[in-house]
Design a protein around this motif. Sequence first.
Motif, mmCIF file in Angstrom:
data_model
loop_
_atom_site.group_PDB
_atom_site.id
_atom_site.type_symbol
_atom_site.label_atom_id
_atom_site.label_comp_id
_atom_site.label_asym_id
_atom_site.label_seq_id
_atom_site.Cartn_x
_atom_site.Cartn_y
_atom_site.Cartn_z
ATOM 1 N N VAL A 123 0.803 -1.237 0.000
ATOM 2 C CA VAL A 123 0.000 0.000 0.000
ATOM 3 C C VAL A 123 0.838 1.291 0.000
ATOM 4 O O VAL A 123 0.681 2.138 -0.894
ATOM 5 N N PRO A 124 1.776 1.486 0.964
ATOM 6 C CA PRO A 124 2.537 2.747 0.922
ATOM 7 C C PRO A 124 3.367 2.898 -0.352
ATOM 8 O O PRO A 124 3.551 4.017 -0.846
ATOM 9 N N PHE A 125 3.822 1.768 -0.892
ATOM 10 C CA PHE A 125 4.636 1.835 -2.115
ATOM 11 C C PHE A 125 3.770 2.172 -3.336
ATOM 12 O O PHE A 125 4.224 2.825 -4.271
ATOM 13 N N ALA A 174 -3.884 16.602 -5.581
ATOM 14 C CA ALA A 174 -3.765 15.133 -5.530
ATOM 15 C C ALA A 174 -2.415 14.720 -4.966
ATOM 16 O O ALA A 174 -2.324 13.793 -4.138
ATOM 17 N N LEU A 175 -1.356 15.405 -5.388
ATOM 18 C CA LEU A 175 -0.008 15.075 -4.889
ATOM 19 C C LEU A 175 0.082 15.332 -3.388
ATOM 20 O O LEU A 175 0.667 14.529 -2.648
ATOM 21 N N ALA A 176 -0.503 16.443 -2.934
ATOM 22 C CA ALA A 176 -0.475 16.751 -1.496
ATOM 23 C C ALA A 176 -1.218 15.673 -0.703
ATOM 24 O O ALA A 176 -0.757 15.225 0.352
ATOM 25 N N GLY A 177 -2.365 15.251 -1.230
ATOM 26 C CA GLY A 177 -3.133 14.208 -0.557
ATOM 27 C C GLY A 177 -2.372 12.900 -0.465
ATOM 28 O O GLY A 177 -2.357 12.229 0.580
ATOM 29 N N LEU A 178 -1.705 12.541 -1.564
ATOM 30 C CA LEU A 178 -0.929 11.293 -1.574
ATOM 31 C C LEU A 178 0.264 11.390 -0.616
ATOM 32 O O LEU A 178 0.606 10.421 0.067
ATOM 33 N N TRP A 179 0.896 12.550 -0.579
ATOM 34 C CA TRP A 179 2.050 12.759 0.313
ATOM 35 C C TRP A 179 1.610 12.537 1.760
ATOM 36 O O TRP A 179 2.280 11.810 2.518
ATOM 37 N N VAL A 180 0.481 13.129 2.122
ATOM 38 C CA VAL A 180 -0.037 12.978 3.495
ATOM 39 C C VAL A 180 -0.376 11.508 3.761
ATOM 40 O O VAL A 180 -0.097 10.975 4.843
ATOM 41 N N VAL A 183 0.996 8.830 2.444
ATOM 42 C CA VAL A 183 2.236 8.057 2.654
ATOM 43 C C VAL A 183 2.791 8.342 4.032
ATOM 44 O O VAL A 183 3.181 7.431 4.777
ATOM 45 N N LYS A 184 2.812 9.617 4.402
ATOM 46 C CA LYS A 184 3.336 10.007 5.716
ATOM 47 C C LYS A 184 2.565 9.326 6.854
ATOM 48 O O LYS A 184 3.137 9.010 7.900
ATOM 49 N N LEU A 215 8.462 8.616 2.391
ATOM 50 C CA LEU A 215 8.478 7.398 3.206
ATOM 51 C C LEU A 215 9.681 7.411 4.137
ATOM 52 O O LEU A 215 9.564 7.103 5.328
ATOM 53 N N GLY A 216 10.845 7.767 3.611
ATOM 54 C CA GLY A 216 12.054 7.903 4.421
ATOM 55 C C GLY A 216 12.469 6.628 5.125
ATOM 56 O O GLY A 216 13.024 6.681 6.219
ATOM 57 N N ALA A 217 12.204 5.475 4.528
ATOM 58 C CA ALA A 217 12.520 4.206 5.186
ATOM 59 C C ALA A 217 14.027 4.014 5.321
ATOM 60 O O ALA A 217 14.804 4.468 4.477
ATOM 61 N N VAL A 218 14.424 3.335 6.395
ATOM 62 C CA VAL A 218 15.832 3.082 6.665
ATOM 63 C C VAL A 218 16.174 1.658 6.254
ATOM 64 O O VAL A 218 15.436 0.719 6.552
ATOM 65 N N PHE A 219 17.293 1.499 5.550
ATOM 66 C CA PHE A 219 17.753 0.185 5.143
ATOM 67 C C PHE A 219 19.111 -0.044 5.808
ATOM 68 O O PHE A 219 20.060 0.709 5.559
ATOM 69 N N VAL A 220 19.192 -1.059 6.669
ATOM 70 C CA VAL A 220 20.437 -1.315 7.410
ATOM 71 C C VAL A 220 21.453 -1.976 6.487
ATOM 72 O O VAL A 220 21.190 -3.020 5.892
#
Lengths: 229, 147
Positions: free
Chosen positions: A182-184, B19-25, B27-28, B89-94
């Motif tokens: 979903v997030p992706f 639409a972009l603002a809505g999608l950004w929120v 994802v956050k 998303l800012g996900a961390v990958f170790v």
Amino acid sequence: MLTAADPGARRRVADRLRAALLLGEANAALRRRNVRLTAILVGVGVLGKILLSGAPNIEPILAVSLFAGMVLVPAYALLVPVLAALLNVAFASAILYPNTYGLPEVAALAAFLVTGYLFVGLAGGRIRRRVLFRTRTIALATAVSVPLTVAWDVWTAFGNWLTISRFAPYHWSLEQTFQMQVPFTLLHLISSLVFVPLIGAGLGYYVEHVLPEGSGSPEPSQQGLEIAP
Amino acid sequence: MRLSERAQALLFVAVLLAALAGLWVAVKSTVPVCGPGPPVRATLQITGASLSAGPEARTTAGCTVYDLLSEWAEDRGAKLVVREASEPLGAVFVLQIGGDANGDGGRYWQFWVNCGYATAGADLLRLHEGDRVHWRFVPEGWEGSPC
């Protein structure tokens, strides 16, 4: 099935291929335009994806596949998603994630990626418009890209589950895989809403204001998009 | 009434930005935010090629699997190298814990929570009281279990 003893059939297939690829002097101008646009679209798709490799699901290949269907003759329109996706898979396998997955997994996943982009290109062919560099056309392409992005993500997430994530060490169910997607998919939608208008506007301008003069076509297009016959 | 090309373009850009603002929120909203609250207690175990730690009961001031790991690394002075994906998303990958870096000997850092393989990035998985987190340095497709 063709055999060496069936030269007539072989010739017919060769003729069809020549016609599909616009080979021959009669189609020289149209072929040059298709080849040039194919190279540009593949280049934008692959380079864009490589430059954005740190941003998950932000990618221009879906957008170039869509526009390939809209502006190119079918044979060249098929080449864009196939080449862009395969070059991207090769780059990811060799540079980004070397030795991470085996060849069978990479090949199976590539099959899902390529068929997904081919479907997008096919959908692009259904919304072909005579004039590309116009707000309505770009808005239509952008709107169409939303369900296509979701469909592409569902298809490739299924492919990922089928070929990789249902096995050890993941053992994810299909439902889990879709939930995690979903997030992706939201990110991918952001990507499509950025790249489809950007690439559409750039391509439209190029097709209608730059390409006619340098393409060797008999006369510059007055109608706008006349890439396909 | 037919809008001019310029008006159509402006309307299109406005709809697009909304639409972009809505999608950004949206994802956050999938990223865990550690609010004020009681610290979370969890067990951490790390098994690499050159280091081994735990199982160790720890309390984290954060709220994610990554918070538990990064606080452990800070306490022990262990090297922790990560790659952060871009916003939103800012996900961390170790990439590396201690002296073991992803790819060394065909092995990669992977983690399990309560014996189940992780279903998201370490900073996207919220910790719950009593969770057991295992980090293992193993080949992709490793069929063993940390439990």
